[in-house]
Enzyme design. Structure first.
Site, PDB file in Angstrom:
ATOM      1  N   ASN A   1       0.709  -1.245   0.172  1.00 27.63           N
ATOM      2  CA  ASN A   1      -0.332   0.166  -0.105  1.00 27.63           C
ATOM      3  C   ASN A   1       0.647   1.294  -0.407  1.00 27.63           C
ATOM      4  O   ASN A   1       1.491   1.429   0.700  1.00 27.63           O
ATOM      5  CB  ASN A   1      -0.668   0.046   1.226  1.00 27.63           C
ATOM      6  CG  ASN A   1      -1.924   1.175   1.453  1.00 27.63           C
ATOM      7  OD1 ASN A   1      -1.511   1.927   0.941  1.00 27.63           O
ATOM      8  ND2 ASN A   1      -2.167   1.594   2.801  1.00 27.63           N
ATOM      9  N   TRP A   2       1.099   1.931  -1.623  1.00 28.75           N
ATOM     10  CA  TRP A   2       1.735   2.896  -0.858  1.00 28.75           C
ATOM     11  C   TRP A   2       1.059   4.047  -0.186  1.00 28.75           C
ATOM     12  O   TRP A   2       2.205   5.597  -0.016  1.00 28.75           O
ATOM     13  CB  TRP A   2       2.155   3.138  -2.732  1.00 28.75           C
ATOM     14  CG  TRP A   2       2.583   2.501  -3.241  1.00 28.75           C
ATOM     15  CD1 TRP A   2       3.284   1.226  -3.176  1.00 28.75           C
ATOM     16  CD2 TRP A   2       3.301   2.334  -4.241  1.00 28.75           C
ATOM     17  NE1 TRP A   2       3.773   0.157  -4.398  1.00 28.75           N
ATOM     18  CE2 TRP A   2       4.113   0.811  -4.931  1.00 28.75           C
ATOM     19  CE3 TRP A   2       3.000   3.129  -6.395  1.00 28.75           C
ATOM     20  CZ2 TRP A   2       3.946   0.598  -6.785  1.00 28.75           C
ATOM     21  CZ3 TRP A   2       3.674   3.459  -6.949  1.00 28.75           C
ATOM     22  CH2 TRP A   2       3.681   1.843  -7.733  1.00 28.75           C
ATOM     23  N   LYS A   3       0.282   4.661   0.227  1.00 25.62           N
ATOM     24  CA  LYS A   3      -0.947   5.424   0.501  1.00 25.62           C
ATOM     25  C   LYS A   3       0.096   6.563  -0.431  1.00 25.62           C
ATOM     26  O   LYS A   3       0.347   6.887  -1.699  1.00 25.62           O
ATOM     27  CB  LYS A   3      -0.127   5.526   2.072  1.00 25.62           C
ATOM     28  CG  LYS A   3      -0.448   4.635   2.919  1.00 25.62           C
ATOM     29  CD  LYS A   3       0.169   4.589   4.239  1.00 25.62           C
ATOM     30  CE  LYS A   3       0.054   2.706   4.753  1.00 25.62           C
ATOM     31  NZ  LYS A   3       0.142   3.560   5.789  1.00 25.62           N
TER      32      LYS A   3
ATOM     33  N   HIS B   1      -9.595   1.612   5.149  1.00 24.16           N
ATOM     34  CA  HIS B   1      -8.202   1.268   6.110  1.00 24.16           C
ATOM     35  C   HIS B   1      -8.432   2.536   6.758  1.00 24.16           C
ATOM     36  O   HIS B   1      -9.380   3.421   6.575  1.00 24.16           O
ATOM     37  CB  HIS B   1      -7.090   2.128   4.617  1.00 24.16           C
ATOM     38  CG  HIS B   1      -5.940   1.657   5.417  1.00 24.16           C
ATOM     39  ND1 HIS B   1      -5.103   3.350   6.075  1.00 24.16           N
ATOM     40  CD2 HIS B   1      -4.647   1.114   4.912  1.00 24.16           C
ATOM     41  CE1 HIS B   1      -3.500   2.555   6.353  1.00 24.16           C
ATOM     42  NE2 HIS B   1      -3.692   1.296   6.132  1.00 24.16           N
TER      43      HIS B   1
ATOM     44  N   GLU C   1      -6.693   5.049   7.827  1.00 26.66           N
ATOM     45  CA  GLU C   1      -6.536   6.176   7.598  1.00 26.66           C
ATOM     46  C   GLU C   1      -7.467   6.702   7.152  1.00 26.66           C
ATOM     47  O   GLU C   1      -8.310   7.997   7.063  1.00 26.66           O
ATOM     48  CB  GLU C   1      -4.791   6.491   6.739  1.00 26.66           C
ATOM     49  CG  GLU C   1      -3.907   5.940   7.406  1.00 26.66           C
ATOM     50  CD  GLU C   1      -2.969   5.523   6.501  1.00 26.66           C
ATOM     51  OE1 GLU C   1      -2.620   6.069   5.467  1.00 26.66           O
ATOM     52  OE2 GLU C   1      -2.131   5.127   7.698  1.00 26.66           O
TER      53      GLU C   1
ATOM     54  N   GLU D   1      -5.009  -5.160  10.359  1.00 25.18           N
ATOM     55  CA  GLU D   1      -4.067  -3.759  11.003  1.00 25.18           C
ATOM     56  C   GLU D   1      -4.495  -2.915  12.693  1.00 25.18           C
ATOM     57  O   GLU D   1      -5.378  -2.233  11.824  1.00 25.18           O
ATOM     58  CB  GLU D   1      -3.732  -2.551   9.442  1.00 25.18           C
ATOM     59  CG  GLU D   1      -4.201  -3.346   8.298  1.00 25.18           C
ATOM     60  CD  GLU D   1      -3.275  -2.427   6.869  1.00 25.18           C
ATOM     61  OE1 GLU D   1      -1.980  -3.008   6.937  1.00 25.18           O
ATOM     62  OE2 GLU D   1      -4.018  -1.294   7.187  1.00 25.18           O
TER      63      GLU D   1
ATOM     64  N   GLY E   1       2.536   2.162  10.618  1.00 25.01           N
ATOM     65  CA  GLY E   1       3.768   3.635  11.051  1.00 25.01           C
ATOM     66  C   GLY E   1       4.459   3.589  11.604  1.00 25.01           C
ATOM     67  O   GLY E   1       5.384   4.353  12.198  1.00 25.01           O
TER      68      GLY E   1
ATOM     69  N   SER F   1       4.167  -2.419  10.124  1.00 24.99           N
ATOM     70  CA  SER F   1       4.751  -2.061  10.897  1.00 24.99           C
ATOM     71  C   SER F   1       5.840  -4.058  10.070  1.00 24.99           C
ATOM     72  O   SER F   1       6.926  -4.026  10.562  1.00 24.99           O
ATOM     73  CB  SER F   1       5.535  -2.375  12.125  1.00 24.99           C
ATOM     74  OG  SER F   1       4.901  -0.848  11.879  1.00 24.99           O
TER      75      SER F   1
ATOM     76  N   GLY G   1       2.874  -1.500   3.758  1.00 27.41           N
ATOM     77  CA  GLY G   1       3.045   0.094   3.708  1.00 27.41           C
ATOM     78  C   GLY G   1       4.628   0.628   3.917  1.00 27.41           C
ATOM     79  O   GLY G   1       4.664   0.800   2.799  1.00 27.41           O
ATOM     80  N   GLY G   2       5.229   1.620   4.451  1.00 25.77           N
ATOM     81  CA  GLY G   2       6.587   2.722   4.537  1.00 25.77           C
ATOM     82  C   GLY G   2       7.473   1.060   3.896  1.00 25.77           C
ATOM     83  O   GLY G   2       7.770   1.692   2.786  1.00 25.77           O
TER      84      GLY G   2
HETATM   85  P1  13P Z   1       2.997   0.434   7.845  1.00 21.52           P
HETATM   86  O1  13P Z   1       3.327  -0.868   6.821  1.00 21.52           O
HETATM   87  O2  13P Z   1       3.924   1.881   7.102  1.00 21.52           O
HETATM   88  O3  13P Z   1       3.339   0.302   9.123  1.00 21.52           O
HETATM   89  O4  13P Z   1       1.671   0.772   7.141  1.00 21.52           O
HETATM   90  C1  13P Z   1       0.612  -0.206   7.486  1.00 21.52           C
HETATM   91  C2  13P Z   1       0.014  -0.323   6.419  1.00 21.52           C
HETATM   92  O5  13P Z   1      -0.839   1.023   6.605  1.00 21.52           O
HETATM   93  C3  13P Z   1      -0.387  -0.625   5.117  1.00 21.52           C
HETATM   94  O6  13P Z   1      -1.870  -0.434   4.738  1.00 21.52           O
END
Ligand code: 13P
Length: 263
Positions: free
Chosen positions: A13-15, A105, A107, A175, A181, A221, A242-243
Site C-alpha cells: 500500500n503506497w498510500k 483503511h 487512515e 491492521e 507506521g 510495521s 506500508g512504508g
Molecule cells: P506500515 O507498514 O507503514 O506500518 O503501514 C501499514 C499499512 O497501513 C498498510 O496498509
C-alpha cells in the site's frame, strides 16, 4: 502455495507516495529484483496499490512488459457515477483492469470519518464492478484495552460483510491501528489470535468454499526481518505493507520471505 491451499498475498500500500513517473521506475526495479532472485511467480502473489493518478501508467507497464504483479486502488466511491466531485467509481477502476481495491483503511476511517456502514457500501460497490475488496479492520490501543484484542475487528468485519453474497471473492486485512507506521509491530501470536477470530466470521458469513479460500493479511510495521514470523501463523495468509513497500530491495525481500527462515 501454502499448506492450506491459499496462495500467500504480499501487498504494497503506497498510500500518498510515488507519482506516476516514480511508479514506473519502482515497478520495473521490483520486477528486476525478483527476476534476478528467480522469484517463483506462482508461489506468492504480489500486488501494488498506487495512488489513483498512477494506475493507468502502472497498468500499461504491467501489461506491456508482462509483469506478474496484481494491482489495485486504495479507495473507491460508494456511487457508480454522477455528481460526486473528486470521487472515483469502481467502474473506472475495473476498466483499468484493477483486480483489487483497499476498503476501510484506518487512515480513511480516521481522517475521512468512514464509518462501518460506508465501508460496507464500498464493499458492495467493489463487488458490483468485479473488484476484490481488501477489507481493512483493526483496533486502536484504547479499544484493545477496553474491549480486548478481537472485538473491534470482528464487529467491523461483520458489518462490512452484510449483504455480501456467500460466494464472494474478498481479502481481509487485519491492521492494528497502534502498529501502523509506528514500528510497534504486533507479535505473531497477537496477529494470529485476531486473524483466527476473523476466520470464524468468514465461516459464519460465507459459504465453506469462499471462507476456505479467503486470505487474511496482517499489516502494521511489516519488514523483511519480521514477515516470516507472521507467515508461519496458520490464519495469516499474507501481508499488507506500508512504508517498507516503498523501498525496492526491502519489499523484494518481504516477497521472498521463505528465503529468510525457510518457512
Ligand atoms: P506500515 O507498514 O507503514 O506500518 O503501514 C501499514 C499499512 O497501513 C498498510 O496498509
Amino acid at each position: 502455495m501454502a499448506v492450506n491451499g491459499r496462495t500467500p498475498l504480499i501487498a504494497g500500500n503506497w498510500k500518498m507516495n510515488l507519482d506516476h513517473l516514480q511508479a514506473v521506475a519502482f515497478v520495473q526495479k521490483l520486477h528486476w529484483a525478483l527476476k534476478d532472485a528467480k522469484h517463483e511467480d506462482d508461489s506468492v502473489e504480489v500486488a501494488v496499490f498506487p495512488p489513483f493518478t498512477d494506475l493507468r501508467t502502472v497498468q500499461t507497464l504491467i501489461d506491456a512488459d508482462k509483469i506478474p504483479f496484481a494491482f489495485g486502488a486504495q479507495d473507491l466511491s460508494t456511487h457508480d457515477s454522477g455528481a460526486y466531485t473528486g470521487e472515483i467509481s469502481g467502474a473506472f477502476l475495473s476498466k483499468l483492469q484493477c483486480g483489487y481495491v483497499i476498503i476501510g483503511h484506518s487512515e480513511r476511517r480516521q481522517y475521512h470519518h468512514e464509518t462501518d456502514e460506508v465501508v460496507a457500501a464500498k464493499v458492495q460497490a467493489a463487488l458490483r464492478h468485479g473488484l476484490v475488496p481488501v477489507i481493512c479492520v483493526g483496533e486502536t490501543l484504547e479499544q484493545r484495552e477496553e474491549s480486548g484484542p478481537t472485538a473491534v475487528s470482528v464487529a467491523q468485519l461483520e458489518v462490512a460483510l452484510e449483504g455480501v453474497p456467500a460466494s464472494a471473492d474478498i481479502v481481509v486485512a487485519y491492521e492494528p491501528v497502534w502498529a501502523i507506521g509506528t514500528g510497534q509491530v504486533a507479535s505473531p501470536e497477537q496477529a494470529q489470535e485476531v486473524c483466527a477470530a476473523l476466520r470464524a466470521v468468514l465461516a459464519d458469513k460465507l459459504d465453506a468454499d469462499a471462507a476456505a479460500r479467503t486470505r487474511i493479511l496482517y499489516g502494521g510495521s511489516v519488514k523483511s526481518s519480521n514477515v516470516a514470523s507472521f507467515m508461519r501463523e496458520p490464519d495469516v495468509d499474507g501481508a499488507l505493507v506500508g512504508g517498507a513497500s516503498l523501498v525496492v530491495d526491502e519489499f523484494a525481500a518481504i516477497i521472498r520471505y521463505q528465503k529468510h527462515v525457510g518457512v
